[in-house]
Enzyme design. Structure first.
Site, mmCIF file in Angstrom:
data_model
loop_
_atom_site.group_PDB
_atom_site.id
_atom_site.type_symbol
_atom_site.label_atom_id
_atom_site.label_comp_id
_atom_site.label_asym_id
_atom_site.label_seq_id
_atom_site.Cartn_x
_atom_site.Cartn_y
_atom_site.Cartn_z
ATOM 1 N N ARG A 179 -1.998 -12.746 -35.117
ATOM 2 C CA ARG A 179 -2.205 -14.131 -35.524
ATOM 3 C C ARG A 179 -1.788 -14.274 -36.986
ATOM 4 O O ARG A 179 -2.238 -13.522 -37.859
ATOM 5 C CB ARG A 179 -3.675 -14.520 -35.384
ATOM 6 C CG ARG A 179 -3.941 -15.958 -35.829
ATOM 7 C CD ARG A 179 -5.400 -16.197 -36.107
ATOM 8 N NE ARG A 179 -5.650 -17.576 -36.532
ATOM 9 C CZ ARG A 179 -6.579 -17.925 -37.409
ATOM 10 N NH1 ARG A 179 -7.352 -17.023 -37.973
ATOM 11 N NH2 ARG A 179 -6.747 -19.186 -37.733
ATOM 12 N N HIS A 220 -5.006 -23.977 -36.447
ATOM 13 C CA HIS A 220 -5.720 -23.709 -35.192
ATOM 14 C C HIS A 220 -4.871 -24.106 -33.984
ATOM 15 O O HIS A 220 -5.397 -24.392 -32.916
ATOM 16 C CB HIS A 220 -7.072 -24.445 -35.131
ATOM 17 C CG HIS A 220 -8.036 -24.052 -36.192
ATOM 18 N ND1 HIS A 220 -8.879 -24.963 -36.799
ATOM 19 C CD2 HIS A 220 -8.307 -22.857 -36.756
ATOM 20 C CE1 HIS A 220 -9.627 -24.349 -37.694
ATOM 21 N NE2 HIS A 220 -9.289 -23.057 -37.691
ATOM 22 N N ARG A 247 -15.148 -25.284 -46.914
ATOM 23 C CA ARG A 247 -14.047 -26.149 -47.352
ATOM 24 C C ARG A 247 -14.447 -27.615 -47.177
ATOM 25 O O ARG A 247 -15.142 -27.955 -46.230
ATOM 26 C CB ARG A 247 -12.779 -25.835 -46.567
ATOM 27 C CG ARG A 247 -12.122 -24.541 -46.985
ATOM 28 C CD ARG A 247 -10.988 -24.156 -46.044
ATOM 29 N NE ARG A 247 -11.460 -23.309 -44.969
ATOM 30 C CZ ARG A 247 -10.715 -22.901 -43.942
ATOM 31 N NH1 ARG A 247 -9.464 -23.302 -43.836
ATOM 32 N NH2 ARG A 247 -11.223 -22.113 -43.021
ATOM 33 N N ASN A 272 -21.450 -23.976 -29.115
ATOM 34 C CA ASN A 272 -22.836 -23.512 -29.120
ATOM 35 C C ASN A 272 -23.851 -24.457 -29.744
ATOM 36 O O ASN A 272 -25.039 -24.151 -29.749
ATOM 37 C CB ASN A 272 -22.914 -22.158 -29.848
ATOM 38 C CG ASN A 272 -22.094 -21.086 -29.160
ATOM 39 O OD1 ASN A 272 -22.285 -20.819 -27.984
ATOM 40 N ND2 ASN A 272 -21.165 -20.477 -29.887
#
Length: 401
Positions: A93, A182, A243, A336
């Site tokens: 990645r 992302h 951030r 979650n």
């Protein structure tokens, strides 16, 4: 039975961590996985999973090279010699591909050099990404290495969504545009959501919230993104763990003039000391909830700002898409935290958006619908699987080489 020749090793070097999986890209079967945390600190930790075995190590790991060396030693200890296994590929990645990389790319010396040259656009991520690639190339010299870029999915954003309203010559000279991040997750989740619903992605208008310590939103029409919240760097958009997301750029000039902040101090403030941590002192949502329940007003405000920003992007993307068919939550917080999902979508029944409380609070961790069955808009929770997406991309590159 899966053989080593079918396996792909996926490496994700973060700013102070290494996530990894050894998996079969077609079936998604995971042979081994693990996490190296707190690299560079005295309390570094490694957890390695192989079958039913779990190996743990602790003690200072000075850098990513040392972390990867320890990962390979743990593979050896569990009876899997990565160097002699004949792996199909290693997929890495890489956060920022700039205007250079927008497809999975075989790794060469020139590719590594360019990734490092793009470090100004992702200072916390591209340097460790490059170090990870160089280290694994040394440890597995005969195995094909493939870089998979976080920005690739958003490379072909419509010009109106990708362009900043600054002097076009300055923008062209310095590669200033909205890249988005992302992307591997947004691409995987948008496809998985369509699959879950049994719908053709080309017929769907989707809004996706990738909510982790880093957070981003995307608007996807017909399987392709038309907008996303992150921009030139991963700083823009939603409120994140450390951030700030969207920020009046005049604040930076004000800090420079009034506070004497230099570039390094501003970079530290924006990347490590803002977001939830800056407002509430914590960036873990479980700890944030504990503080809220204890009556901490700063934590409550931080949560409210976080949700407010989510709703603002939801509204913008509803308009951009001309309506929405499915809203999907993914990543650590998105998967979650039922409170975030419920609060982000509260009071929107007039738009066909509803959340079923029982479904939303279910302990089920698989892909699932949390809106009433008859609601016009499907609200989903879909676990992301960036490792599988990277493994499949790396496998495709090796097959076509």
């Amino acid at each position: 039975m899966t053989t080593s020749e079918n396996l792909v090793l996926v490496i994700n070097c973060g700013s102070s961590s290494i996530k990894y999986q050894l998996l079969e890209p077609q079936s998604g079967e995971v042979a081994a996985s693990g996490l190296v945390e707190r690299i560079g600190e005295d309390d570094s930790a490694v957890e390695h999973h192989c079958g039913r075995r779990v190996l743990e190590r602790s003690g200072r790991i000075p850098d990513h090279r040392a972390g990867l060396q320890q990962v390979f030693e743990l593979f050896d200890e569990t009876g899997f010699d990565l160097a002699g296994a004949g792996l199909r590929a290693v997929g890495h990645r890489v956060v920022h591909g700039g205007e250079v990389f927008h497809e999975p790319t075989p790794v060469t010396d020139e590719v590594v050099a360019t990734i490092l040259a793009l470090a100004d656009l992702a200072p916390l991520h591209n340097p460790p990404n490059a170090i990870g690639i160089e280290s694994v190339r040394e440890l597995l010299p005969g195995v094909p290495q493939v870089a998979v870029f976080d920005t690739a999915f958003f490379f072909h954003l419509p010009a109106a969504a990708a362009t900043y309203a600054i002097d076009r010559k300055v923008a062209a000279e310095y590669g200033i545009r909205r890249y988005g991040f992302h992307g591997t997750s947004h691409e995987y989740v948008s496809g998985r959501a369509a699959e879950f619903l049994g719908r053709d992605p080309k017929q769907l208008r989707q809004i996706i919230f990738h909510l982790g310590n880093g957070a981003s939103a995307s608007a996807v029409r017909g399987g392709r993104p038309i907008d996303t919240s992150m921009g030139l760097t991963p700083l823009e958009g939603l409120v994140m763990g450390t951030r700030p997301g969207d920020l009046d750029p005049g604040i930076l000039g004000h800090l420079a003039h009034a506070g004497g902040f230099d570039v390094e101090r501003i970079d530290e403030l924006l990347n490590r000391e803002s977001g939830l941590k800056g407002m509430a002192g914590v960036n873990d949502f479980r700890e944030l909830r504990r503080l809220i329940d204890a009556g901490d007003e700063n934590a409550r405000l931080a949560y409210d700002v976080y949700v407010h920003r989510l709703r603002r992007y939801l509204g913008a993307y509803l308009v951009a898409l001309g309506g929405v068919d499915v809203i999907t939550f993914t990543a650590g917080v998105g998967e979650n935290n039922p409170d975030v999902r419920a609060d982000a979508l509260a009071g929107l029944s007039a738009f066909g958006i509803e959340v079923d409380q029982e479904l939303n609070t279910s302990e089920d961790r698989s892909a699932r619908r949390i809106s009433p069955p008859d609601a016009p808009v499907a609200v989903l929770v879909v676990p992301t699987n960036e490792e599988l997406a990277i493994a499949r991309a790396a496998s495709r590159v090796v097959t076509s080489a």
